[in-house]
Design a protein around this motif. Sequence first.
Motif, short mmCIF file in Angstrom:
data_model
loop_
_atom_site.label_atom_id
_atom_site.label_comp_id
_atom_site.label_asym_id
_atom_site.label_seq_id
_atom_site.Cartn_x
_atom_site.Cartn_y
_atom_site.Cartn_z
N SER A 144 0.69 -1.09 -0.01
CA SER A 144 -0.08 -0.04 0.13
C SER A 144 1.10 1.21 0.10
CB SER A 144 -0.90 0.05 1.18
OG SER A 144 -1.70 -0.97 1.04
N TYR B 131 2.42 1.75 -3.56
CA TYR B 131 1.19 2.25 -4.35
C TYR B 131 0.93 3.73 -4.14
CZ TYR B 131 -3.55 2.76 -6.42
OH TYR B 131 -4.53 3.02 -7.06
N LEU B 132 0.79 4.16 -3.00
CA LEU B 132 0.41 5.52 -2.38
C LEU B 132 1.61 6.34 -3.09
CD1 LEU B 132 -1.24 5.03 0.87
CD2 LEU B 132 -2.35 5.82 -1.25
N THR B 133 2.84 5.91 -2.71
CA THR B 133 4.03 7.07 -2.99
C THR B 133 3.96 6.93 -4.56
OG1 THR B 133 5.46 5.98 -1.36
CG2 THR B 133 6.57 6.89 -3.09
N ARG C 49 1.38 6.98 -6.67
CA ARG C 49 0.33 7.81 -6.92
C ARG C 49 0.63 9.28 -6.60
NH1 ARG C 49 -4.87 5.73 -8.00
NH2 ARG C 49 -5.40 7.96 -8.25
N LEU C 50 1.06 9.36 -5.39
CA LEU C 50 1.19 10.87 -5.03
C LEU C 50 2.33 11.59 -5.76
CD1 LEU C 50 1.35 10.57 -1.19
CD2 LEU C 50 -0.64 11.58 -2.56
N SER C 51 3.37 10.79 -6.31
CA SER C 51 4.46 11.24 -7.09
C SER C 51 4.27 11.58 -8.64
CB SER C 51 5.74 10.58 -6.91
OG SER C 51 5.35 9.10 -7.54
N GLY C 52 2.91 11.28 -8.75
CA GLY C 52 2.31 11.53 -10.27
C GLY C 52 2.56 10.31 -11.02
N HIS C 53 2.81 9.14 -10.76
CA HIS C 53 3.10 8.02 -11.54
C HIS C 53 1.99 7.23 -11.85
CE1 HIS C 53 7.61 8.07 -11.78
NE2 HIS C 53 7.93 8.43 -10.50
N SER D 162 -0.04 3.88 -11.50
CA SER D 162 0.22 3.15 -10.54
C SER D 162 -0.11 1.55 -11.30
CB SER D 162 -0.66 3.38 -9.41
OG SER D 162 -1.91 3.37 -9.81
#
Length: 283
Positions: A254, A257-259, A261-265, A267
């Motif tokens: 998780s 995944y969140l990293t 998403r938050l970095s704009g990649h 997922s």
Amino acid sequence: MLRPDTGLPSFSGGPLVPVATYLLVIVVLAGLVTISPGASPPPVLGMIWGVFLVALTAGALSIESVSPRSLLPPVRTLGPVVGVVAAFWGLYNLVAVALAMGGISGFEASLSRTAAHPLLYLAALFSSLLFTAVPEEFLFRPYLQQKFTRLAGGTTLRAVLSGIGLAAALFALFHLPRWFLASGHGVNKALAGRLLGLALMGLAYGSVYALSGNLWLVALFHASMNYPPLLVTVTVPSELHLVVSVLENTVMVSLVYLTLRLSGHDSTPFTASQRGMSASTGE
């Protein structure tokens, strides 16, 4: 940038190449365990094993017409990798310290061996990373998992899940020589629990790799799980091992995944840059 700009390799070999590679690994591992059946092999033997795994995997990739170097993430990803793993263990320690202060059984409010001897811990962690985690993950994730994903159809979700599942099953079975030959255990209920725990771990590592495509990330998670950097003494009761394993692996995946998403990649596994396909195949 956590995820390298590469795609899924186009392996040129058939299914016999990964099968033969894996069987050779099991045979050699069984031989080494027979020679040194102790709980921990001598450092020299451990180094030989790590070099063997890397050389064998590189050879298999060469047969598959894939450049081994193309599967190694750039050095610039090491910063984000260390940050993600540090965040995971920081959260883990916060929970462990809170439980210890609350007097929960299994958590003691006393310094762990890691906290008491940080230099010895770092030496053990680096050794595990260099000679165990990186070689094993190089075999199971960039090669076997991606090979099975390609054989299952490529970058579809079904193919990615198939690759993760098959590699996780082989990762669990990979530990059987030590279970039978070194530990002297037999076929019993404990074996089922051991295999289930290893399979869950393999699923977590495979998911981390499918999301990030970063060998350094999954290898550092692997090494740090072998040597948890806990500040307080933690003794998990045997009946809770599976529950704790599920929680650990769920949080690990998780967080990655969140990293992303938050970095704009993107997922979605292995779809961030299919433009990098030719680079990953060495063409």
